[in-house]
Design a protein around this motif. Structure first.
Motif, mmCIF file in Angstrom:
data_model
loop_
_atom_site.group_PDB
_atom_site.id
_atom_site.type_symbol
_atom_site.label_atom_id
_atom_site.label_comp_id
_atom_site.label_asym_id
_atom_site.label_seq_id
_atom_site.Cartn_x
_atom_site.Cartn_y
_atom_site.Cartn_z
ATOM 1 N N ASP A 65 0.859 -1.176 0.000
ATOM 2 C CA ASP A 65 0.000 0.000 0.000
ATOM 3 C C ASP A 65 0.904 1.238 0.000
ATOM 4 N N VAL A 66 0.620 2.186 -0.896
ATOM 5 C CA VAL A 66 1.415 3.424 -0.883
ATOM 6 C C VAL A 66 0.521 4.649 -0.655
ATOM 7 N N SER A 67 -0.655 4.393 -0.073
ATOM 8 C CA SER A 67 -1.584 5.514 0.122
ATOM 9 C C SER A 67 -1.236 6.354 1.347
ATOM 10 N N ARG A 68 -0.297 5.841 2.190
ATOM 11 C CA ARG A 68 0.141 6.635 3.345
ATOM 12 C C ARG A 68 1.661 6.807 3.340
ATOM 13 N N THR A 69 2.194 6.966 2.129
ATOM 14 C CA THR A 69 3.643 7.136 1.981
ATOM 15 C C THR A 69 4.129 8.374 2.722
ATOM 16 N N TYR A 70 3.327 9.449 2.686
ATOM 17 C CA TYR A 70 3.718 10.735 3.293
ATOM 18 C C TYR A 70 2.771 11.002 4.467
ATOM 19 N N PRO A 71 3.055 10.431 5.642
ATOM 20 C CA PRO A 71 2.090 10.479 6.756
ATOM 21 C C PRO A 71 1.734 11.921 7.145
ATOM 22 N N PRO A 72 0.443 12.178 7.394
ATOM 23 C CA PRO A 72 0.003 13.534 7.734
ATOM 24 C C PRO A 72 0.672 14.095 8.977
ATOM 25 N N GLU A 73 1.067 13.217 9.920
ATOM 26 C CA GLU A 73 1.688 13.733 11.156
ATOM 27 C C GLU A 73 3.008 14.434 10.822
ATOM 28 N N LEU A 74 3.800 13.845 9.926
ATOM 29 C CA LEU A 74 5.074 14.478 9.558
ATOM 30 C C LEU A 74 4.834 15.757 8.773
ATOM 31 N N ARG A 75 3.845 15.722 7.886
ATOM 32 C CA ARG A 75 3.552 16.926 7.079
ATOM 33 C C ARG A 75 3.089 18.066 7.968
ATOM 34 N N ARG A 76 2.311 17.732 9.003
ATOM 35 C CA ARG A 76 1.812 18.777 9.891
ATOM 36 C C ARG A 76 2.975 19.472 10.610
ATOM 37 N N ILE A 77 3.943 18.671 11.047
ATOM 38 C CA ILE A 77 5.112 19.255 11.718
ATOM 39 C C ILE A 77 5.858 20.197 10.765
ATOM 40 N N ALA A 78 6.028 19.756 9.515
ATOM 41 C CA ALA A 78 6.758 20.592 8.546
ATOM 42 C C ALA A 78 5.984 21.865 8.229
ATOM 43 N N MET B 133 12.368 15.433 -11.177
ATOM 44 C CA MET B 133 12.989 14.228 -11.761
ATOM 45 C C MET B 133 13.563 13.289 -10.702
ATOM 46 N N SER B 134 13.093 13.400 -9.475
ATOM 47 C CA SER B 134 13.694 12.566 -8.415
ATOM 48 C C SER B 134 12.629 12.110 -7.427
ATOM 49 N N THR B 135 13.069 11.661 -6.275
ATOM 50 C CA THR B 135 12.265 11.479 -5.059
ATOM 51 C C THR B 135 11.300 10.291 -5.056
ATOM 52 N N VAL B 136 10.541 10.077 -6.134
ATOM 53 C CA VAL B 136 9.481 9.067 -6.028
ATOM 54 C C VAL B 136 10.025 7.643 -5.907
ATOM 55 N N THR B 137 11.163 7.363 -6.532
ATOM 56 C CA THR B 137 11.712 6.003 -6.381
ATOM 57 C C THR B 137 12.066 5.767 -4.910
ATOM 58 N N GLU B 138 12.621 6.799 -4.288
ATOM 59 C CA GLU B 138 12.987 6.673 -2.873
ATOM 60 C C GLU B 138 11.731 6.554 -2.007
ATOM 61 N N SER B 139 10.717 7.368 -2.313
ATOM 62 C CA SER B 139 9.473 7.310 -1.532
ATOM 63 C C SER B 139 8.841 5.923 -1.602
ATOM 64 N N ILE B 140 8.776 5.370 -2.816
ATOM 65 C CA ILE B 140 8.126 4.065 -2.999
ATOM 66 C C ILE B 140 8.913 2.980 -2.263
ATOM 67 N N THR B 141 10.245 3.058 -2.364
ATOM 68 C CA THR B 141 11.082 2.051 -1.687
ATOM 69 C C THR B 141 10.941 2.166 -0.170
ATOM 70 N N ALA B 142 10.879 3.395 0.315
ATOM 71 C CA ALA B 142 10.717 3.605 1.759
ATOM 72 C C ALA B 142 9.347 3.085 2.208
ATOM 73 N N ALA B 143 8.311 3.390 1.429
ATOM 74 C CA ALA B 143 6.959 2.926 1.792
ATOM 75 C C ALA B 143 6.921 1.402 1.848
ATOM 76 N N HIS B 144 7.597 0.765 0.909
ATOM 77 C CA HIS B 144 7.620 -0.711 0.858
ATOM 78 C C HIS B 144 8.175 -1.303 2.147
ATOM 79 N N CYS B 145 9.234 -0.659 2.703
ATOM 80 C CA CYS B 145 9.838 -1.234 3.917
ATOM 81 C C CYS B 145 9.350 -0.531 5.180
#
Ligand code: HPA
Length: 271
Positions: A154-167, A210-222
């Motif tokens: 599942d990659v629907s919570r790759t960017y958790p709202p709690e972290l975004r709220r802090i930023a 041109m970057s970032t999403v490969t890392e996001s998807i890999t991070a979400a996977h693990c």
């Protein structure tokens, strides 16, 4: 590539690292100077790390830096790897899996991006709420590395709202315009066409890069939570009636280096 492939890099780094890092930071072209501000740095050249990759872009240093930022233990990738350099998507899993094995609890990705949303301006900061990647393969293509995660993650919570709220909260006192939006991946290295940017806008993108999403998807996977932040360096192709240039991107990067570094320090301290 199975667990032992990534473990070889991680074992090498664990022997050299002064501590178990809490947070991994990937410094995009917008955040190069941040690396110099890390306290008590232990610097390791990518070339020394077994089974790692090498940066080919001149603005990306190619160094892993362990150190502290306002007392938080971090490991920083000063220099990242892009599809346009010739790496396959499947190779681009390496950095995030090594970070996972080092024991980090969250990942912060930064990048430079072009604004699709016409309300945005160069110098704005965009926290990535979600992404669109319609082109190319997935970094997770091929035999599933089950030690890291499931075949169909599942990659629907790759960017958790709690972290975004802090930023977002840290943005309020930063003096920067900090927004939240959707990042669309284009493989590059050419900038997009005006028609591609109009299409991206219709699809719901606010910025392109041109970057970032490969890392996001890999991070979400693990199972690693991701905070991803773009610096808007230019209006995307066709928004203004003039050609895009790498120099325009570089100028904004240079202008924003100081303020963006200060903002990122506050973000790291708060998460
Ligand atoms: N497009 C793609 N990548 C980018 C851009 C852009 O306009 N600006 C900075 N990185």
């Amino acid at each position: 590539m199975d667990l032992s492939y990534f473990q070889k890099s991680a074992d090498f780094l664990k022997a050299r690292a002064p501590f178990v890092p809490e947070i991994a930071l990937v410094l995009g072209s917008c955040l190069g100077p941040f690396g110099e501000e890390i306290e008590n740095p232990v610097v390791i050249d990518y070339r020394e790390i077994p089974n790692f990759l090498l940066s080919t872009v001149s603005s990306h240093a190619g160094k892993l830096i362990f150190g502290t930022v306002r007392g938080k233990r971090v490991v920083c990738m000063s220099g990242r790897f892009h599809f346009y350099e010739g790496y396959d998507f499947e190779q681009l899993v390496i950095p995030m899996r090594v970070m996972k094995l080092l024991g980090v609890r969250a990942v912060i990705l930064t990048n430079a991006a072009g604004a699709v949303n016409t309300a945005y301006r160069p110098g704005d900061v965009m926290i990535i709420a979600d992404h669109i990647k319609l082109s190319g393969h997935s970094p997770l293509r091929g035999a599933n590395a089950a030690d890291f995660g499931p075949r169909f993650p599942d990659v629907s919570r790759t960017y958790p709202p709690e972290l975004r709220r802090i930023a977002l909260e840290q943005g309020e006192s930063s003096g920067l315009t900090v927004r939240e939006g959707v990042y669309m991946f284009f493989p590059g290295p050419q900038f997009e066409t005006p028609a591609e940017i109009r299409a991206a806008r219709i699809l719901g993108a606010d910025a392109v890069g041109m970057s970032t999403v490969t890392e996001s998807i890999t991070a979400a996977h693990c199972g690693l939570p991701v905070l991803a932040i773009s610096v808007i360096t230019n209006m995307a192709a066709g928004v203004l009636d003039r050609p895009l240039s790498g120099e325009e991107v570089d100028e904004t990067v240079e202008r924003m280096a100081g303020p963006f570094s200060a903002y990122m320090k506050a973000v790291v301290a708060a998460i």
